[in-house]
Structures are given as structure tokens and as C-alpha cells.
Write a protein that holds these residues in place. Sequence first.
Motif, short mmCIF file in Angstrom:
data_model
loop_
_atom_site.label_atom_id
_atom_site.label_comp_id
_atom_site.label_asym_id
_atom_site.label_seq_id
_atom_site.Cartn_x
_atom_site.Cartn_y
_atom_site.Cartn_z
N CYS A 137 0.85 -1.19 0.00
CA CYS A 137 0.00 0.00 0.00
C CYS A 137 0.88 1.24 0.00
O CYS A 137 2.03 1.20 0.45
CB CYS A 137 -0.90 0.00 1.23
SG CYS A 137 -2.01 -1.42 1.31
N THR A 138 0.34 2.31 -0.51
CA THR A 138 1.07 3.57 -0.53
C THR A 138 1.63 3.88 0.85
O THR A 138 0.92 3.79 1.86
CB THR A 138 0.13 4.70 -0.98
OG1 THR A 138 -0.39 4.40 -2.27
CG2 THR A 138 0.85 6.03 -1.02
N ASN A 139 2.96 4.17 0.86
CA ASN A 139 3.65 4.55 2.10
C ASN A 139 3.66 3.45 3.16
O ASN A 139 3.87 3.73 4.35
CB ASN A 139 3.06 5.83 2.69
CG ASN A 139 3.13 6.99 1.71
OD1 ASN A 139 4.19 7.19 1.09
ND2 ASN A 139 2.04 7.71 1.54
N GLN A 140 3.44 2.21 2.72
CA GLN A 140 3.50 1.11 3.67
C GLN A 140 4.94 0.90 4.12
O GLN A 140 5.88 0.88 3.32
CB GLN A 140 2.95 -0.17 3.03
CG GLN A 140 2.83 -1.32 4.01
CD GLN A 140 2.11 -2.52 3.40
OE1 GLN A 140 1.55 -2.43 2.31
NE2 GLN A 140 2.14 -3.64 4.10
N THR A 141 5.12 0.72 5.40
CA THR A 141 6.47 0.58 5.96
C THR A 141 6.68 -0.82 6.51
O THR A 141 5.74 -1.55 6.81
CB THR A 141 6.69 1.61 7.08
OG1 THR A 141 5.74 1.37 8.12
CG2 THR A 141 6.54 3.03 6.56
N GLY A 142 7.97 -1.17 6.62
CA GLY A 142 8.33 -2.41 7.30
C GLY A 142 7.98 -3.68 6.55
O GLY A 142 7.77 -4.72 7.19
N VAL A 143 7.95 -3.63 5.22
CA VAL A 143 7.64 -4.83 4.43
C VAL A 143 8.91 -5.65 4.25
O VAL A 143 9.93 -5.13 3.77
CB VAL A 143 7.02 -4.45 3.07
CG1 VAL A 143 6.60 -5.73 2.32
CG2 VAL A 143 5.83 -3.51 3.27
N VAL A 144 8.88 -6.90 4.63
CA VAL A 144 10.08 -7.74 4.63
C VAL A 144 10.11 -8.66 3.39
O VAL A 144 9.11 -9.29 3.04
CB VAL A 144 10.15 -8.60 5.90
CG1 VAL A 144 11.36 -9.55 5.86
CG2 VAL A 144 10.22 -7.71 7.14
N TYR A 145 11.30 -8.71 2.74
CA TYR A 145 11.55 -9.62 1.63
C TYR A 145 12.78 -10.46 1.99
O TYR A 145 13.70 -9.97 2.67
CB TYR A 145 11.78 -8.85 0.33
CG TYR A 145 10.54 -8.09 -0.09
CD1 TYR A 145 9.60 -8.68 -0.92
CD2 TYR A 145 10.32 -6.80 0.38
CE1 TYR A 145 8.44 -7.99 -1.28
CE2 TYR A 145 9.16 -6.12 0.04
CZ TYR A 145 8.23 -6.70 -0.79
OH TYR A 145 7.08 -6.05 -1.14
N SER A 146 12.83 -11.70 1.49
CA SER A 146 13.96 -12.57 1.86
C SER A 146 14.25 -13.56 0.74
O SER A 146 13.47 -13.75 -0.20
CB SER A 146 13.64 -13.33 3.15
OG SER A 146 12.57 -14.24 2.93
N THR A 147 15.44 -14.15 0.87
CA THR A 147 15.83 -15.31 0.05
C THR A 147 16.46 -16.31 1.00
O THR A 147 16.81 -15.97 2.14
CB THR A 147 16.79 -14.91 -1.08
OG1 THR A 147 16.98 -16.02 -1.96
CG2 THR A 147 18.14 -14.42 -0.55
N ALA A 148 16.60 -17.55 0.54
CA ALA A 148 17.12 -18.60 1.42
C ALA A 148 18.52 -18.24 1.93
O ALA A 148 19.35 -17.71 1.18
CB ALA A 148 17.15 -19.93 0.69
N LEU A 149 18.75 -18.50 3.21
CA LEU A 149 20.04 -18.22 3.82
C LEU A 149 20.98 -19.42 3.60
O LEU A 149 20.66 -20.56 3.97
CB LEU A 149 19.87 -17.96 5.31
CG LEU A 149 21.18 -17.74 6.10
CD1 LEU A 149 21.92 -16.51 5.57
CD2 LEU A 149 20.88 -17.60 7.59
N ASN A 150 22.12 -19.15 2.96
CA ASN A 150 23.12 -20.19 2.72
C ASN A 150 24.45 -19.76 3.33
O ASN A 150 24.92 -18.64 3.10
CB ASN A 150 23.30 -20.43 1.21
CG ASN A 150 22.05 -20.99 0.56
OD1 ASN A 150 21.66 -22.12 0.83
ND2 ASN A 150 21.42 -20.19 -0.31
N ALA A 151 25.05 -20.65 4.10
CA ALA A 151 26.33 -20.33 4.74
C ALA A 151 27.40 -20.10 3.68
O ALA A 151 27.43 -20.75 2.63
CB ALA A 151 26.74 -21.47 5.67
N GLY A 152 28.27 -19.14 3.97
CA GLY A 152 29.37 -18.86 3.08
C GLY A 152 28.98 -18.03 1.88
O GLY A 152 29.75 -17.96 0.91
N ARG A 153 27.89 -17.39 2.02
CA ARG A 153 27.45 -16.55 0.90
C ARG A 153 27.14 -15.14 1.42
O ARG A 153 26.82 -14.94 2.59
CB ARG A 153 26.22 -17.13 0.23
CG ARG A 153 26.51 -18.53 -0.30
CD ARG A 153 25.37 -19.10 -1.08
NE ARG A 153 25.65 -20.49 -1.45
CZ ARG A 153 24.96 -21.21 -2.31
NH1 ARG A 153 23.89 -20.66 -2.90
NH2 ARG A 153 25.28 -22.45 -2.57
#
Length: 408
Positions: A28-44
Motif C-alpha cells: 500500500c502507498t507509504n507502507q512501511t516495514g515490508v520484509v523480503y527474503s531469500t534462502a540463507l546459505n552459509a558462506g554466501r
Amino acid sequence: GCSTGSLPFNVTINPSPTPVIIGSNTACTNQTGVVYSTALNAGRTYLWEVVSGGSIVGSATNNSVTVNWGAAGTGQLRVTETITASGCSVTTSLYNVTINTNPAPSIVGPATACANQAGLVYTTANIVGNTYAWSVVGGSITAGAGTNSITVTWGSAGAGTVQVTQTVSATGCATTTPLYNVTVNPNPTPTISGSNAVCANQAGVVYSTTNNVGHTYLWAVTGGTIVGPSTNNSVTVDWGVAGAGTVRVTETITASGCSVQTPFYNVTINTNPAPSIVGPATACANQAGLVYTTANVVGNTYAWSVVGGSITAGAGTNSIAVTWGSAGAGTVQVTQTVTATGCATTTPLYNVTVNPTPTPVITGLNSVCANQSGVVYSTPFTAGHQYLWEIISGGTIVGSPNNNTVSV
């Protein structure tokens, strides 16, 4: 054609990372705190980038990122994942996010109210497909909850607020208005004082309420009539026939317009007595024992007044005896009072004509001889008078005894 083949040159083909962005593709317009992610891989390692429509809040080098979106439109972000050991790196394609428009509710309604005032309406524009959630402090919603228009009954005097959250059902985008402040003004508190029991046709009865500067007043009466102004803090009433009467007043605070009308102030209009004098309308000068009466009602008192004579018996009762004085005009009057209510009626003057008495004077011999006859006695002749002679002792009347002269 001579040739030499080299030894094999070994090349290690390292795997590339395969980052995939997970997160909402709508905001939504001016929406805050939206989280995006990708898989966590060690050594990257990771490096996020918001290409358009928003900004990263906090670190951009974790496997997740927090984004504050901006104006409505399209937002884009991407992430680059790198395998530290090999340096192999992949940047995702742009991850498109639709930034939906927020609703823009704006409350319209009265910013002032009176304590306990009902039926005040507050609205915002009605948009199909939107929902509305209202909040009221200092009052209560009596109608319209869940719609774009509510009806409110305010409570006691003080500060009140109205607020609405408007949500677009299709996107979930919502906007909550700032608090809409309402001043709930105090009401006046009129209280009527005055007699709640009067007599039929009683005039000049005053009713009042406390006088407050800056307040106005309006009185209403049934069973009687207002005499003089009806817009002061007091009113004068002339009551009518016996029965039930009412008084009430509306007091208004000029500055706020807050107004209160009192309940009906009930007044019992009691019946008056109805005395009527019965007795002789003519009398003779100095005549005694003439009786004047009015009907006797249990529980009533009687006060008589006589002019031209004197009461000789019965004062304080419904019947008096009068001795009249000299010739002339006399009057009788009585005030009858109902003891229980104090209601009283005074009769009109009952006129009595006190006639003069005649003044006969006998002339004639006051010394005669035994058996003397034909001796004449007389009194002056007055036209319109009658005469009756009487021998008390010692002789007899000869002829008529009904003239102004007599023969003995």
C-alpha cells in the motif's frame, strides 16, 4: 605436420547461487516495514537493491531486507547472492511490487455538541468496495457502524473524538484519519420553583428558575396564561378554571446553543367556593334580628362584613343575624374559604336599603272625666302612611281605628 599435445588443463566449474525472492508482491502507498527474503546459505553474501518505488530500512546485506514503500505505482527490488569461496554471483531479475493507492477518508460533522445530545451525524465519502470502522470516545455510535456514515449520541460535557479507518477490500490498503475533535458543551440545568397548588382564576402567580448570565429562557403554560414577558428567568401566570395546569421552561446557553427543556411542572388548580348571600334586601332603621346566610359547606370558613349595621350573632358561621342602624344604604359581604386549599371567594356587596321609621306623636286630652265620650286624639297625617290605634286600657274606640285621628 609435427604436433605436440599439452597435458590436460583442469578447470573447476563452480555452481552459481540460485537466489529467489520471497515476499508480498503488493503493498500500500507509504507502507512501511515490508520484509523480503531469500534462502540463507552459509558462506554466501547478499546485496539488496530497491530499484524504484521505495527505500531500504536498515541493512541491505542480509538474506532479508526491510522496505518502506512510497507513492502508488510499481516498485522493484532485486538481490545479488555471492558464494564467497568461488566468487560466483547471481542477481535476480527485478521483483515487481504493485503499490496500491490508499483510501483518503475525511470526516465531516459537527465539531461541537451538547451533553447527552443525540442524533449527530459524522460521514466520510462512500466508495464502493471499501469498508469503514469507526471509533468514538466520549459518546456512543447509535446507527451506521460499518458504513460511511454514523449517528452519535454524546455523553457528559468534555472532550470527544471521532475516528474512522477506511479499507479497500480488494487490496487491504487502509487509512485511519487523525482524531476528529468534538467539544461536548455542558447543558443548562433549569429547575422550576413556584406554587404547585393554586386556586381557580388566581392571578399573578410567579414561577422562576435560577438566572444565569448569557442564558436565555422561554416559558410555556397550559391551564393558564402568561402575563408579561415569557423570556425572563421568571414568569407571571394567571390561572384559569379548576383542573390541571403545567409550567415548563426552556433554558439555552447562548454561546453554545445548548438547550434543556424541563419536564412538566404540574400545578393543581383547585376549585373556589361559590358563596351566595340570601336575606332581606330591605330593613327598617334600627331593626334587629335580620338573618343573612350562604350555603354551609363542611371544611369551609366564613368571614362576614356588614356596613350600616352590626352582626349580633353567627360571626364565623354560614349564617349571621344583623341589627341595622339608621336609615340609608347598608351592605353585607362574606368571604368563604376552603380550609384545605386556602381558596377563597368574596361575594359582591349585597345591598340592603335601610328605610326610615315613622315618628308618630299623639296629641289630645291627657285628663278627662269618667264616662266622657267623643274625646279625639290625633297624630300628624303623612301621605302613604297607615295608622292603627289601640286603647290599652280604660276606654273604647268609637269608629275607625285606621285614620290619623281616633274618637275615644
